[in-house]
Design a protein around this motif. Sequence first.
Motif, PDB file in Angstrom:
ATOM      1  N   LEU A   1      40.476  53.662  35.341  1.00 45.80           N
ATOM      2  CA  LEU A   1      40.289  52.408  34.685  1.00 45.80           C
ATOM      3  C   LEU A   1      41.115  51.331  35.958  1.00 45.80           C
ATOM      4  O   LEU A   1      41.003  50.639  36.449  1.00 45.80           O
ATOM      5  CB  LEU A   1      40.243  52.048  33.566  1.00 45.80           C
ATOM      6  CG  LEU A   1      38.233  52.791  33.469  1.00 45.80           C
ATOM      7  CD1 LEU A   1      38.579  52.252  31.604  1.00 45.80           C
ATOM      8  CD2 LEU A   1      37.968  51.853  33.468  1.00 45.80           C
ATOM      9  N   GLN A   2      42.421  51.892  35.985  1.00 44.63           N
ATOM     10  CA  GLN A   2      43.936  50.955  35.818  1.00 44.63           C
ATOM     11  C   GLN A   2      44.304  51.003  37.135  1.00 44.63           C
ATOM     12  O   GLN A   2      44.877  49.720  37.931  1.00 44.63           O
ATOM     13  CB  GLN A   2      44.522  50.690  34.757  1.00 44.63           C
ATOM     14  CG  GLN A   2      44.413  50.579  33.371  1.00 44.63           C
ATOM     15  CD  GLN A   2      45.348  51.535  32.671  1.00 44.63           C
ATOM     16  OE1 GLN A   2      46.523  50.810  33.319  1.00 44.63           O
ATOM     17  NE2 GLN A   2      45.406  52.070  31.260  1.00 44.63           N
TER      18      GLN A   2
ATOM     19  N   PHE B   1      44.841  50.470  41.444  1.00 49.21           N
ATOM     20  CA  PHE B   1      44.991  50.536  42.135  1.00 49.21           C
ATOM     21  C   PHE B   1      45.352  49.868  43.197  1.00 49.21           C
ATOM     22  O   PHE B   1      44.826  49.724  44.528  1.00 49.21           O
ATOM     23  CB  PHE B   1      44.126  48.815  41.853  1.00 49.21           C
ATOM     24  CG  PHE B   1      45.359  47.785  41.495  1.00 49.21           C
ATOM     25  CD1 PHE B   1      45.676  48.353  40.323  1.00 49.21           C
ATOM     26  CD2 PHE B   1      45.294  46.677  42.464  1.00 49.21           C
ATOM     27  CE1 PHE B   1      47.163  47.462  39.914  1.00 49.21           C
ATOM     28  CE2 PHE B   1      46.260  46.163  42.633  1.00 49.21           C
ATOM     29  CZ  PHE B   1      47.048  46.314  40.872  1.00 49.21           C
TER      30      PHE B   1
ATOM     31  N   LEU C   1      39.424  43.798  32.580  1.00 48.44           N
ATOM     32  CA  LEU C   1      39.369  45.086  32.022  1.00 48.44           C
ATOM     33  C   LEU C   1      40.050  45.862  30.916  1.00 48.44           C
ATOM     34  O   LEU C   1      40.363  46.381  30.791  1.00 48.44           O
ATOM     35  CB  LEU C   1      40.174  45.111  33.401  1.00 48.44           C
ATOM     36  CG  LEU C   1      40.449  46.760  34.332  1.00 48.44           C
ATOM     37  CD1 LEU C   1      38.898  47.381  34.038  1.00 48.44           C
ATOM     38  CD2 LEU C   1      41.598  46.633  35.316  1.00 48.44           C
TER      39      LEU C   1
ATOM     40  N   ASN D   1      32.109  49.686  40.678  1.00 51.10           N
ATOM     41  CA  ASN D   1      32.528  50.435  40.944  1.00 51.10           C
ATOM     42  C   ASN D   1      34.118  51.080  40.029  1.00 51.10           C
ATOM     43  O   ASN D   1      34.092  51.675  40.418  1.00 51.10           O
ATOM     44  CB  ASN D   1      33.626  49.741  42.326  1.00 51.10           C
ATOM     45  CG  ASN D   1      32.332  49.487  43.015  1.00 51.10           C
ATOM     46  OD1 ASN D   1      31.167  49.685  43.443  1.00 51.10           O
ATOM     47  ND2 ASN D   1      32.703  48.027  44.530  1.00 51.10           N
ATOM     48  N   THR D   2      34.680  50.412  39.638  1.00 49.88           N
ATOM     49  CA  THR D   2      35.597  50.536  38.297  1.00 49.88           C
ATOM     50  C   THR D   2      35.549  51.724  37.987  1.00 49.88           C
ATOM     51  O   THR D   2      36.188  53.008  38.031  1.00 49.88           O
ATOM     52  CB  THR D   2      36.323  49.164  37.221  1.00 49.88           C
ATOM     53  OG1 THR D   2      36.259  48.385  37.975  1.00 49.88           O
ATOM     54  CG2 THR D   2      37.219  50.096  37.353  1.00 49.88           C
TER      55      THR D   2
ATOM     56  N   ASN E   1      36.333  48.247  45.883  1.00 48.90           N
ATOM     57  CA  ASN E   1      36.676  46.720  45.009  1.00 48.90           C
ATOM     58  C   ASN E   1      36.660  46.343  43.917  1.00 48.90           C
ATOM     59  O   ASN E   1      35.520  47.439  43.496  1.00 48.90           O
ATOM     60  CB  ASN E   1      36.316  45.406  45.213  1.00 48.90           C
ATOM     61  CG  ASN E   1      37.366  44.108  44.848  1.00 48.90           C
ATOM     62  OD1 ASN E   1      38.456  44.511  44.584  1.00 48.90           O
ATOM     63  ND2 ASN E   1      37.084  43.143  45.227  1.00 48.90           N
ATOM     64  N   VAL E   2      37.631  46.814  42.910  1.00 50.02           N
ATOM     65  CA  VAL E   2      37.575  47.836  41.254  1.00 50.02           C
ATOM     66  C   VAL E   2      38.474  46.284  40.700  1.00 50.02           C
ATOM     67  O   VAL E   2      39.104  45.281  41.110  1.00 50.02           O
ATOM     68  CB  VAL E   2      38.230  48.706  41.293  1.00 50.02           C
ATOM     69  CG1 VAL E   2      37.819  49.495  41.392  1.00 50.02           C
ATOM     70  CG2 VAL E   2      40.346  48.974  41.556  1.00 50.02           C
ATOM     71  N   ALA E   3      38.758  46.279  39.271  1.00 49.53           N
ATOM     72  CA  ALA E   3      38.560  44.943  38.963  1.00 49.53           C
ATOM     73  C   ALA E   3      40.130  44.532  38.617  1.00 49.53           C
ATOM     74  O   ALA E   3      40.848  43.478  39.058  1.00 49.53           O
ATOM     75  CB  ALA E   3      38.127  45.482  37.454  1.00 49.53           C
ATOM     76  N   ALA E   4      40.946  45.803  38.875  1.00 46.22           N
ATOM     77  CA  ALA E   4      42.587  45.319  39.288  1.00 46.22           C
ATOM     78  C   ALA E   4      43.126  44.887  40.200  1.00 46.22           C
ATOM     79  O   ALA E   4      43.598  44.148  40.141  1.00 46.22           O
ATOM     80  CB  ALA E   4      42.880  46.679  38.693  1.00 46.22           C
TER      81      ALA E   4
ATOM     82  N   LEU F   1      33.073  45.767  39.002  1.00 49.12           N
ATOM     83  CA  LEU F   1      33.240  46.413  37.524  1.00 49.12           C
ATOM     84  C   LEU F   1      32.012  48.178  37.706  1.00 49.12           C
ATOM     85  O   LEU F   1      32.705  48.569  37.086  1.00 49.12           O
ATOM     86  CB  LEU F   1      32.371  45.623  36.523  1.00 49.12           C
ATOM     87  CG  LEU F   1      33.262  46.016  35.266  1.00 49.12           C
ATOM     88  CD1 LEU F   1      34.859  45.719  34.734  1.00 49.12           C
ATOM     89  CD2 LEU F   1      32.714  44.787  33.788  1.00 49.12           C
TER      90      LEU F   1
ATOM     91  N   ALA G   1      36.519  55.594  37.908  1.00 45.52           N
ATOM     92  CA  ALA G   1      37.087  56.456  36.959  1.00 45.52           C
ATOM     93  C   ALA G   1      35.955  57.696  36.759  1.00 45.52           C
ATOM     94  O   ALA G   1      36.687  58.793  36.101  1.00 45.52           O
ATOM     95  CB  ALA G   1      37.370  55.348  36.054  1.00 45.52           C
TER      96      ALA G   1
END
Lengths: 289, 319
Positions: free
Chosen positions: B252-253, B255, B297, B100-101, B271-274, B98, B105
């Motif tokens: 944020l979204q 990937f 997310l 990283n996300t 690595n990101v949340a999506a 998270l 962004a």
Amino acid sequence: MIRRRFPWLSYLLVVTGAVLTVVPFLDMVMTSFKGPDEAGTLPYRFLPKAFDLSNYRAAIQQLDLPVLFRNSVVATALITGSVLLTSSLAGYALAKLRFPGRDFVFRLVLSTMMFPPFLFFIPHFLILVHWPLAGGNDLLGRGGAGLTVSIVALAMPFLVSSFGIFLTRQFMISIPDEVLEAARIDGAGEFAVWWRIVVPQTRPVLVTLGLLTFVDAWNEYIWALLISTANPEVMTLPVGIQFLQDYVDPTRTLPIVMAGLVLSILPVLVLFLLLQKHYIRGVMLSGLK
Amino acid sequence: MVNATLAPEATERAARDRSAAGVRGRARHRRRQAVVAYLFLAPTLLFYAVFLLLPLGFALLLSMSRWAGFDLGDIEPVGLDNFAGLFADGSTFLAPILTNTLLFALGTVVLALAGSVLVATCIDKLRFQGLWRTLYFLPIVTTVVAVGNVWKYMYEPGGLVNGVLNTLGLGSVAFLQDPDTALPAVVVVQAWASVGSAILVLTAGLKSIPESYYEAAALDGAGAVTVFWRITLPLLRPSLLFVCITQFLTGLQSFALIIVMTRGGPGDATNVAALEMYRQAFSYGDWGAASAAAFVLFTVVLAVTLVQLWLFRRKGEDA
């Protein structure tokens, strides 16, 4: 505009930026002409030793490019056609017809835009896999591969665009009611009014919407990747090229991959250059891409 | 035919009070229009039912269930266990995924904003604006597979970026293989790809600043830097805010670029949340954890969206 004392500074900045933007594309084109031992080796050289087309021939054969191309064209055409049709139909109803629940439906359309696309990858995939009575499934969606066996699966989640409905509705509101009323008095049904008057009048916005949708659909990757994993026969261009890059020796195939990429982005690039004004207006209308 | 159907209506109308018939006709007309309207809306409403409401409900159900993924009858409710699992000790979801996300962004916003402000303020004064705009727009119409692979190659030891570094007498950097440089390297590409649309919005914002402000500043003898800080930047604030928030939401979204370039690696460095949602579902078949990650997310995205709506509504009231 204000006279700058140092206009050369502006030129320097803008040109540098433009070069930074274009160089990766040039590198892609140059690499697509390089031999198998020329790419990714030290020292780095920008220009290839010779400009021959063998990588392009290899890409067309190794990638089964005609099939990938056909799949991309079919999916893109289905999505673009459906978005244009459903947007202008729904947009017309919301802009010019009076019926109970209109405000509610319009608010529904707006609120759907709050949900980000990533939220739907999992349920959409599962819904298509468990689609009843398709691809060997029983009535309860068990036993088969569902709709993922069909090329339609590539297009299904993108067939309606809330943004498209919103855009056409905003545009259609400015059509004078008197024009529509006159046509109705002349005996035209609502369908005829829509097709003969509203659609021609809104052609600019439909061109813009169609172009935006086309580019997005052509470039779509994640969903096409999911569907292609379930059914390799419907693999699209981006997925097929990434597949080659991932599973064949990357350094030796790099020039072939680059050749495939050049071929795959050409249709969109040509369309963009021809209809740039429409596309840029679309990006303005949609806020940011 | 027309006469035959019209004739009885005409006599009927003549026989009755004119205004009453008018009301009845209008009511019938309105009813017909409602039927037509819902016919026109039918494909859209059907789509919303199957591809919006059903999936949302299904995803919510999955986020609170354990499921192996085959028979829908095997879905086993587990309450909020999946969410608890994401935030449990030793889970990688909060950190690094998270974080990283958010870094991804934020980094994209900062880089894209800096680049687009510089270019947009300069481009306004130049010739060949159409040409520049076309060039800056190229990445936007290019598939992420092309962008990702070209940059991945450029970051390699034998690629363009290291080639330039070596020419300058600097050592090579393993950008995508080093956990410290991988995330910034991907951020640069995402920013590179989104500068064009930001320039577009800012250019439109610049054009809406009245010329007279600049003329007045010139009469007062203000320098270029003063004009930029005192006039351009403050009046550009709505456009800047818009670019910031929409770019942040996209960041944020996103990937797809990360899948193509690093697949979240090395380790969890990019690595990101999506992407984590995608991998939990389609690589490990943990539909519950994946759906829970998606909703976490979504909560973040929704919060940012609401802030955006609030900011712009407030601005609207001020104006």
